[in-house]
Write an enzyme that holds these catalytic residues in place. Sequence first.
Site, PDB file in Angstrom:
ATOM      1  N   HIS A   1      12.564   5.640 -16.670  1.00 58.00           N
ATOM      2  CA  HIS A   1      13.097   5.461 -15.320  1.00 58.00           C
ATOM      3  C   HIS A   1      13.451   3.977 -15.160  1.00 58.00           C
ATOM      4  O   HIS A   1      12.672   3.113 -15.568  1.00 58.00           O
ATOM      5  CB  HIS A   1      12.057   5.888 -14.279  1.00 58.00           C
ATOM      6  CG  HIS A   1      12.548   5.753 -12.874  1.00 58.00           C
ATOM      7  ND1 HIS A   1      13.442   6.636 -12.316  1.00 58.00           N
ATOM      8  CD2 HIS A   1      12.287   4.821 -11.923  1.00 58.00           C
ATOM      9  CE1 HIS A   1      13.714   6.259 -11.076  1.00 58.00           C
ATOM     10  NE2 HIS A   1      13.020   5.165 -10.806  1.00 58.00           N
TER      11      HIS A   1
ATOM     12  N   ARG B   1      13.268  28.055 -11.414  1.00 56.70           N
ATOM     13  CA  ARG B   1      12.907  27.054 -12.428  1.00 56.70           C
ATOM     14  C   ARG B   1      12.201  27.698 -13.614  1.00 56.70           C
ATOM     15  O   ARG B   1      12.426  27.340 -14.767  1.00 56.70           O
ATOM     16  CB  ARG B   1      12.007  25.982 -11.823  1.00 56.70           C
ATOM     17  CG  ARG B   1      12.709  25.180 -10.774  1.00 56.70           C
ATOM     18  CD  ARG B   1      11.937  23.935 -10.383  1.00 56.70           C
ATOM     19  NE  ARG B   1      12.576  23.361  -9.228  1.00 56.70           N
ATOM     20  CZ  ARG B   1      13.731  22.722  -9.240  1.00 56.70           C
ATOM     21  NH1 ARG B   1      14.374  22.549 -10.378  1.00 56.70           N
ATOM     22  NH2 ARG B   1      14.275  22.254  -8.137  1.00 56.70           N
TER      23      ARG B   1
ATOM     24  N   MET C   1      18.231  15.597 -15.407  1.00 57.91           N
ATOM     25  CA  MET C   1      18.191  15.650 -13.945  1.00 57.91           C
ATOM     26  C   MET C   1      17.798  17.031 -13.435  1.00 57.91           C
ATOM     27  O   MET C   1      18.522  17.652 -12.658  1.00 57.91           O
ATOM     28  CB  MET C   1      19.555  15.230 -13.379  1.00 57.91           C
ATOM     29  CG  MET C   1      19.882  13.785 -13.667  1.00 57.91           C
ATOM     30  SD  MET C   1      18.560  12.700 -13.068  1.00 57.91           S
ATOM     31  CE  MET C   1      19.236  11.090 -13.397  1.00 57.91           C
ATOM     32  N   ARG C   2      16.670  17.497 -13.887  1.00 61.20           N
ATOM     33  CA  ARG C   2      16.201  18.806 -13.403  1.00 61.20           C
ATOM     34  C   ARG C   2      14.676  18.721 -13.307  1.00 61.20           C
ATOM     35  O   ARG C   2      14.020  18.257 -14.237  1.00 61.20           O
ATOM     36  CB  ARG C   2      16.623  19.872 -14.408  1.00 61.20           C
ATOM     37  CG  ARG C   2      16.042  21.225 -14.166  1.00 61.20           C
ATOM     38  CD  ARG C   2      17.079  22.233 -13.733  1.00 61.20           C
ATOM     39  NE  ARG C   2      16.460  23.508 -13.398  1.00 61.20           N
ATOM     40  CZ  ARG C   2      17.014  24.405 -12.621  1.00 61.20           C
ATOM     41  NH1 ARG C   2      18.183  24.181 -12.080  1.00 61.20           N
ATOM     42  NH2 ARG C   2      16.399  25.541 -12.373  1.00 61.20           N
TER      43      ARG C   2
ATOM     44  N   ASP D   1       9.090  10.878 -11.519  1.00 63.02           N
ATOM     45  CA  ASP D   1       9.036   9.449 -11.876  1.00 63.02           C
ATOM     46  C   ASP D   1       7.634   8.863 -11.665  1.00 63.02           C
ATOM     47  O   ASP D   1       7.461   7.767 -11.118  1.00 63.02           O
ATOM     48  CB  ASP D   1      10.084   8.639 -11.093  1.00 63.02           C
ATOM     49  CG  ASP D   1      11.494   9.122 -11.382  1.00 63.02           C
ATOM     50  OD1 ASP D   1      11.761   9.525 -12.518  1.00 63.02           O
ATOM     51  OD2 ASP D   1      12.325   9.111 -10.461  1.00 63.02           O
TER      52      ASP D   1
ATOM     53  N   GLU E   1      16.083  -0.580 -21.402  1.00 62.60           N
ATOM     54  CA  GLU E   1      15.724   0.825 -21.664  1.00 62.60           C
ATOM     55  C   GLU E   1      15.920   1.169 -23.134  1.00 62.60           C
ATOM     56  O   GLU E   1      15.077   1.807 -23.756  1.00 62.60           O
ATOM     57  CB  GLU E   1      16.593   1.766 -20.807  1.00 62.60           C
ATOM     58  CG  GLU E   1      16.352   1.632 -19.318  1.00 62.60           C
ATOM     59  CD  GLU E   1      17.144   2.675 -18.525  1.00 62.60           C
ATOM     60  OE1 GLU E   1      17.136   3.857 -18.898  1.00 62.60           O
ATOM     61  OE2 GLU E   1      17.781   2.295 -17.523  1.00 62.60           O
TER      62      GLU E   1
ATOM     63  N   GLY F   1      23.794  10.021 -21.962  1.00 61.93           N
ATOM     64  CA  GLY F   1      23.011  10.029 -23.199  1.00 61.93           C
ATOM     65  C   GLY F   1      22.911   8.708 -23.932  1.00 61.93           C
ATOM     66  O   GLY F   1      22.770   8.692 -25.154  1.00 61.93           O
ATOM     67  N   SER F   2      22.936   7.582 -23.203  1.00 65.96           N
ATOM     68  CA  SER F   2      22.823   6.312 -23.930  1.00 65.96           C
ATOM     69  C   SER F   2      21.391   6.086 -24.431  1.00 65.96           C
ATOM     70  O   SER F   2      21.193   5.536 -25.515  1.00 65.96           O
ATOM     71  CB  SER F   2      23.309   5.134 -23.074  1.00 65.96           C
ATOM     72  OG  SER F   2      22.398   4.832 -22.050  1.00 65.96           O
ATOM     73  N   ASN F   3      20.399   6.525 -23.670  1.00 61.88           N
ATOM     74  CA  ASN F   3      19.020   6.434 -24.185  1.00 61.88           C
ATOM     75  C   ASN F   3      18.829   7.362 -25.374  1.00 61.88           C
ATOM     76  O   ASN F   3      18.168   7.011 -26.350  1.00 61.88           O
ATOM     77  CB  ASN F   3      18.011   6.744 -23.082  1.00 61.88           C
ATOM     78  CG  ASN F   3      17.765   5.531 -22.204  1.00 61.88           C
ATOM     79  OD1 ASN F   3      17.149   4.562 -22.636  1.00 61.88           O
ATOM     80  ND2 ASN F   3      18.289   5.570 -20.982  1.00 61.88           N
TER      81      ASN F   3
HETATM   82  C1  GAR Z   1      18.896   6.020 -17.344  1.00 66.94           C
HETATM   83  O1  GAR Z   1      19.104   4.798 -16.675  1.00 66.94           O
HETATM   84  C2  GAR Z   1      17.504   6.557 -17.040  1.00 66.94           C
HETATM   85  O2  GAR Z   1      16.548   5.541 -16.918  1.00 66.94           O
HETATM   86  C3  GAR Z   1      17.746   7.255 -15.728  1.00 66.94           C
HETATM   87  O3  GAR Z   1      18.973   7.906 -15.901  1.00 66.94           O
HETATM   88  C4  GAR Z   1      19.789   7.119 -16.759  1.00 66.94           C
HETATM   89  C5  GAR Z   1      20.333   8.006 -17.849  1.00 66.94           C
HETATM   90  O4  GAR Z   1      21.245   7.305 -18.637  1.00 66.94           O
HETATM   91  N1  GAR Z   1      16.697   8.176 -15.421  1.00 66.94           N
HETATM   92  C6  GAR Z   1      16.219   8.364 -14.186  1.00 66.94           C
HETATM   93  O5  GAR Z   1      16.672   7.814 -13.206  1.00 66.94           O
HETATM   94  C7  GAR Z   1      15.027   9.319 -14.093  1.00 66.94           C
HETATM   95  N2  GAR Z   1      14.568   9.396 -12.763  1.00 66.94           N
HETATM   96  P1  GAR Z   1      21.589   7.781 -20.094  1.00 66.94           P
HETATM   97  O6  GAR Z   1      22.042   9.243 -19.972  1.00 66.94           O
HETATM   98  O7  GAR Z   1      22.711   6.894 -20.514  1.00 66.94           O
HETATM   99  O8  GAR Z   1      20.371   7.637 -20.946  1.00 66.94           O
END
Ligand code: GAR
Length: 217
Positions: free
Chosen positions: A111, A67, A92-93, A147, A176, A13-15
């Site tokens: 992404h 789903r 991730m789903r 993606d 990001e 969850g950093s984003n």
């Molecule tokens: C991030 O780097 C995001 O870009 C990537 O997962 C990571 C999640 O990090 N997403 C993908 O690869 C989507 N295909 P976060 O939980 O720290 O935000």
Amino acid sequence: MKRRTAILISGRGSNMAALIDAAKAADFPAEIVAVISNRADAPGLERAAGSGVPTIVIESKPFGKDRAGFEAMLQRALEEKNIELICLGGFMRLFTAEFVQRWYGKMLNIHPSLLPSFPGLDPHGQALAAGVKISGATVHFVIPETDAGPIVMQGAVQVADDDTAETLSQRILGIEHRIYPEALRLLAGGKIRLEGDLSRISDVADRNGTLISPAAS
Ligand code: GAR
């Protein structure tokens, strides 16, 4: 009125944290009203709660390949909170085409590559294996294909010969955290127009930025 936004996560969850931080600004056009995780053990949940954002867990595992069943619960939660916009942050789903269609133009994903290069798993490893000298991150509207979808914003970093997937991912993560809040600001502020498969932005401030890699010594 601020647009009511939910962030969907599966992990760190950093984003999500970057979006929550940015949305604290009085003039930010979106408000984060819920963080929804499909995993009860996602570390991001605690982080969200620490920031005072309500969290919801809808475990996807029990649904297996169903789903649509999972999405029916998710949709109900989104409606209960009157959600208008969704940001996926490491969610991730995969979604069904129906769910994606319902949220088309209102759901963003990030992404860690310059799409359309290196979608899917291990984008950093893919970038290193391809020997690209520049990589980065992409915020895009979600379509049924993974993606992919109209590109809203990208940020780039140099790739060095001695980069590993770990060092490259750290550098890209910094990008990001800058572009995701900016992309949400554009969407919530009504600055994005969808033209077919393309996303167009009004108010582009500067078109002269360049990044050359490797830089001449
Ligand atoms: C991030 O780097 C995001 O870009 C990537 O997962 C990571 C999640 O990090 N997403 C993908 O690869 C989507 N295909 P976060 O939980 O720290 O935000």
